[in-house]
Motif scaffolding. Structure first.
Motif, PDB file in Angstrom:
ATOM      1  N   GLY A  63       0.730  -1.281  -0.145  1.00  0.00           N
ATOM      2  CA  GLY A  63       0.096   0.158  -0.326  1.00  0.00           C
ATOM      3  C   GLY A  63       0.706   1.309  -0.026  1.00  0.00           C
ATOM      4  N   SER A  64       2.172   1.186   0.381  1.00  0.00           N
ATOM      5  CA  SER A  64       3.031   2.482   0.378  1.00  0.00           C
ATOM      6  C   SER A  64       4.181   2.372  -0.768  1.00  0.00           C
ATOM      7  N   GLU A  65       3.955   1.481  -1.458  1.00  0.00           N
ATOM      8  CA  GLU A  65       4.631   1.448  -2.840  1.00  0.00           C
ATOM      9  C   GLU A  65       6.126   1.472  -2.491  1.00  0.00           C
ATOM     10  N   THR A  66       6.500   0.679  -1.453  1.00  0.00           N
ATOM     11  CA  THR A  66       7.967   0.343  -0.854  1.00  0.00           C
ATOM     12  C   THR A  66       8.001  -1.082  -0.666  1.00  0.00           C
ATOM     13  N   THR A  67       7.071  -1.798  -0.738  1.00  0.00           N
ATOM     14  CA  THR A  67       7.389  -3.474  -0.406  1.00  0.00           C
ATOM     15  C   THR A  67       6.356  -4.361  -1.399  1.00  0.00           C
ATOM     16  N   LEU A  68       6.883  -4.932  -2.073  1.00  0.00           N
ATOM     17  CA  LEU A  68       6.043  -5.942  -2.859  1.00  0.00           C
ATOM     18  C   LEU A  68       6.334  -7.358  -2.440  1.00  0.00           C
ATOM     19  N   ASN A  69       5.050  -8.141  -1.904  1.00  0.00           N
ATOM     20  CA  ASN A  69       5.270  -9.431  -1.302  1.00  0.00           C
ATOM     21  C   ASN A  69       4.717 -10.577  -1.977  1.00  0.00           C
ATOM     22  N   LEU A  70       5.251 -11.692  -1.714  1.00  0.00           N
ATOM     23  CA  LEU A  70       4.815 -13.029  -2.534  1.00  0.00           C
ATOM     24  C   LEU A  70       4.611 -13.908  -1.345  1.00  0.00           C
ATOM     25  N   GLN A  71       3.385 -14.047  -1.018  1.00  0.00           N
ATOM     26  CA  GLN A  71       2.842 -15.154  -0.157  1.00  0.00           C
ATOM     27  C   GLN A  71       2.933 -16.425  -0.873  1.00  0.00           C
ATOM     28  N   MET A  72       3.683 -17.402  -0.523  1.00  0.00           N
ATOM     29  CA  MET A  72       3.530 -18.924  -0.952  1.00  0.00           C
ATOM     30  C   MET A  72       3.064 -19.769   0.155  1.00  0.00           C
ATOM     31  N   ASN A  73       2.169 -20.344  -0.243  1.00  0.00           N
ATOM     32  CA  ASN A  73       1.415 -21.524   0.538  1.00  0.00           C
ATOM     33  C   ASN A  73       1.505 -22.798  -0.076  1.00  0.00           C
ATOM     34  N   ARG A  74       1.427 -23.830   0.742  1.00  0.00           N
ATOM     35  CA  ARG A  74       1.249 -25.129   0.175  1.00  0.00           C
ATOM     36  C   ARG A  74       2.681 -25.393  -0.883  1.00  0.00           C
ATOM     37  N   LEU A  75       3.730 -25.238  -0.159  1.00  0.00           N
ATOM     38  CA  LEU A  75       4.780 -25.500  -0.811  1.00  0.00           C
ATOM     39  C   LEU A  75       5.044 -26.818  -1.259  1.00  0.00           C
ATOM     40  N   ASN A  76       5.799 -26.983  -2.324  1.00  0.00           N
ATOM     41  CA  ASN A  76       6.068 -28.455  -2.738  1.00  0.00           C
ATOM     42  C   ASN A  76       7.659 -28.218  -3.221  1.00  0.00           C
ATOM     43  N   PRO A  77       8.211 -29.307  -3.200  1.00  0.00           N
ATOM     44  CA  PRO A  77       9.751 -29.509  -3.714  1.00  0.00           C
ATOM     45  C   PRO A  77      10.064 -28.987  -5.210  1.00  0.00           C
ATOM     46  N   GLU A  78       8.990 -28.697  -5.788  1.00  0.00           N
ATOM     47  CA  GLU A  78       9.062 -28.141  -7.423  1.00  0.00           C
ATOM     48  C   GLU A  78       9.130 -26.426  -7.287  1.00  0.00           C
ATOM     49  N   ASP A  79       8.823 -26.024  -6.193  1.00  0.00           N
ATOM     50  CA  ASP A  79       8.897 -24.627  -5.882  1.00  0.00           C
ATOM     51  C   ASP A  79      10.428 -24.303  -5.421  1.00  0.00           C
ATOM     52  N   THR A  80      11.152 -25.205  -5.330  1.00  0.00           N
ATOM     53  CA  THR A  80      12.686 -25.099  -5.137  1.00  0.00           C
ATOM     54  C   THR A  80      13.216 -24.251  -6.087  1.00  0.00           C
ATOM     55  N   ALA A  81      13.865 -22.937  -5.726  1.00  0.00           N
ATOM     56  CA  ALA A  81      14.226 -22.031  -6.773  1.00  0.00           C
ATOM     57  C   ALA A  81      14.959 -20.872  -6.119  1.00  0.00           C
ATOM     58  N   MET A  82      15.710 -20.134  -7.091  1.00  0.00           N
ATOM     59  CA  MET A  82      16.086 -18.729  -6.644  1.00  0.00           C
ATOM     60  C   MET A  82      14.788 -17.687  -7.067  1.00  0.00           C
ATOM     61  N   TYR A  83      14.497 -16.924  -6.340  1.00  0.00           N
ATOM     62  CA  TYR A  83      13.263 -16.242  -6.605  1.00  0.00           C
ATOM     63  C   TYR A  83      13.789 -14.682  -6.588  1.00  0.00           C
ATOM     64  N   TYR A  84      13.354 -14.004  -7.823  1.00  0.00           N
ATOM     65  CA  TYR A  84      13.793 -12.667  -8.172  1.00  0.00           C
ATOM     66  C   TYR A  84      12.557 -11.681  -8.133  1.00  0.00           C
ATOM     67  N   CYS A  85      12.817 -10.562  -7.640  1.00  0.00           N
ATOM     68  CA  CYS A  85      11.834  -9.580  -7.903  1.00  0.00           C
ATOM     69  C   CYS A  85      12.309  -8.518  -8.937  1.00  0.00           C
ATOM     70  N   ALA A  86      11.346  -8.393  -9.790  1.00  0.00           N
ATOM     71  CA  ALA A  86      11.746  -7.522 -11.214  1.00  0.00           C
ATOM     72  C   ALA A  86      10.705  -6.584 -11.350  1.00  0.00           C
ATOM     73  N   ALA A  87      11.412  -5.319 -12.476  1.00  0.00           N
ATOM     74  CA  ALA A  87      10.517  -4.354 -12.739  1.00  0.00           C
ATOM     75  C   ALA A  87      10.703  -3.653 -13.924  1.00  0.00           C
ATOM     76  N   SER A  88       9.735  -3.213 -14.585  1.00  0.00           N
ATOM     77  CA  SER A  88      10.109  -2.464 -15.885  1.00  0.00           C
ATOM     78  C   SER A  88       9.067  -1.480 -16.106  1.00  0.00           C
ATOM     79  N   ARG A  89       9.627  -0.329 -16.394  1.00  0.00           N
ATOM     80  CA  ARG A  89       8.668   1.099 -16.634  1.00  0.00           C
ATOM     81  C   ARG A  89       7.677   0.592 -17.438  1.00  0.00           C
ATOM     82  N   ALA A  90       6.147   0.735 -17.032  1.00  0.00           N
ATOM     83  CA  ALA A  90       5.223   0.522 -17.890  1.00  0.00           C
ATOM     84  C   ALA A  90       5.037   1.176 -19.013  1.00  0.00           C
ATOM     85  N   ARG A  91       4.821   0.460 -20.293  1.00  0.00           N
ATOM     86  CA  ARG A  91       4.846   1.099 -21.509  1.00  0.00           C
ATOM     87  C   ARG A  91       3.290   1.172 -21.944  1.00  0.00           C
ATOM     88  N   THR A  92       2.497   0.074 -21.569  1.00  0.00           N
ATOM     89  CA  THR A  92       1.174   0.229 -21.860  1.00  0.00           C
ATOM     90  C   THR A  92       0.504  -0.259 -20.526  1.00  0.00           C
TER      91      THR A  92
END
Length: 125
Positions: A73-102
């Motif tokens: 709500g303050s545009e300072t934090t983007l969250n990812l709530q991950m429930n019911r995790l399974n072994p296939e979710d194992t990975a490096m997770y990255y946050c990304a951004a791109s200036r919106a063009r459309t």
């Protein structure tokens, strides 16, 4: 331009939950397409969740119904709530951004030009 720093990764057992956070600084992320991506060894980077500037969210098929991307709500934090995790979710997770063009934000990693350093998530069975 924005700077992105992820946190909240770690280890979990199958069925458990984790929450990842992306601290956003340098600009208001309401002007950006924001996303969470993941990459596991030997695989390409894939979109997990995308948030359009208007708040519309979309999810990759493997995580639909289990993961939720949200703004604090303050545009300072983007969250990812991950429930019911399974072994296939194992990975490096990255946050990304791109200036919106459309109003529509691509799920292709090549669309995003700002990336965090990543946070590791490991899920054991």
């Amino acid at each position: 331009q924005v700077q992105l720093v992820e946190s909240g990764g770690g280890s979990a057992q199958a069925g458990e939950s984790l929450t990842l956070s992306c601290a956003v600084s340098g600009d208001a992320y309401s002007r950006y397409c924001m996303g969470w991506f993941r990459q596991s060894p030997g695989k390409g980077r894939e979109a997990v969740a995308i948030m359009d500037p208007d708040g519309t969210t979309r999810y990759g098929d493997p995580v639909k119904g289990r993961f939720t991307i949200s703004s604090d709500g303050s545009e300072t934090t983007l969250n990812l709530q991950m429930n019911r995790l399974n072994p296939e979710d194992t990975a490096m997770y990255y946050c990304a951004a791109s200036r919106a063009r459309t109003g529509y934000c691509s799920a292709l990693p090549s669309y995003y030009n700002y990336w965090g350093q990543g946070t590791q998530v490991t899920v054991s069975s």
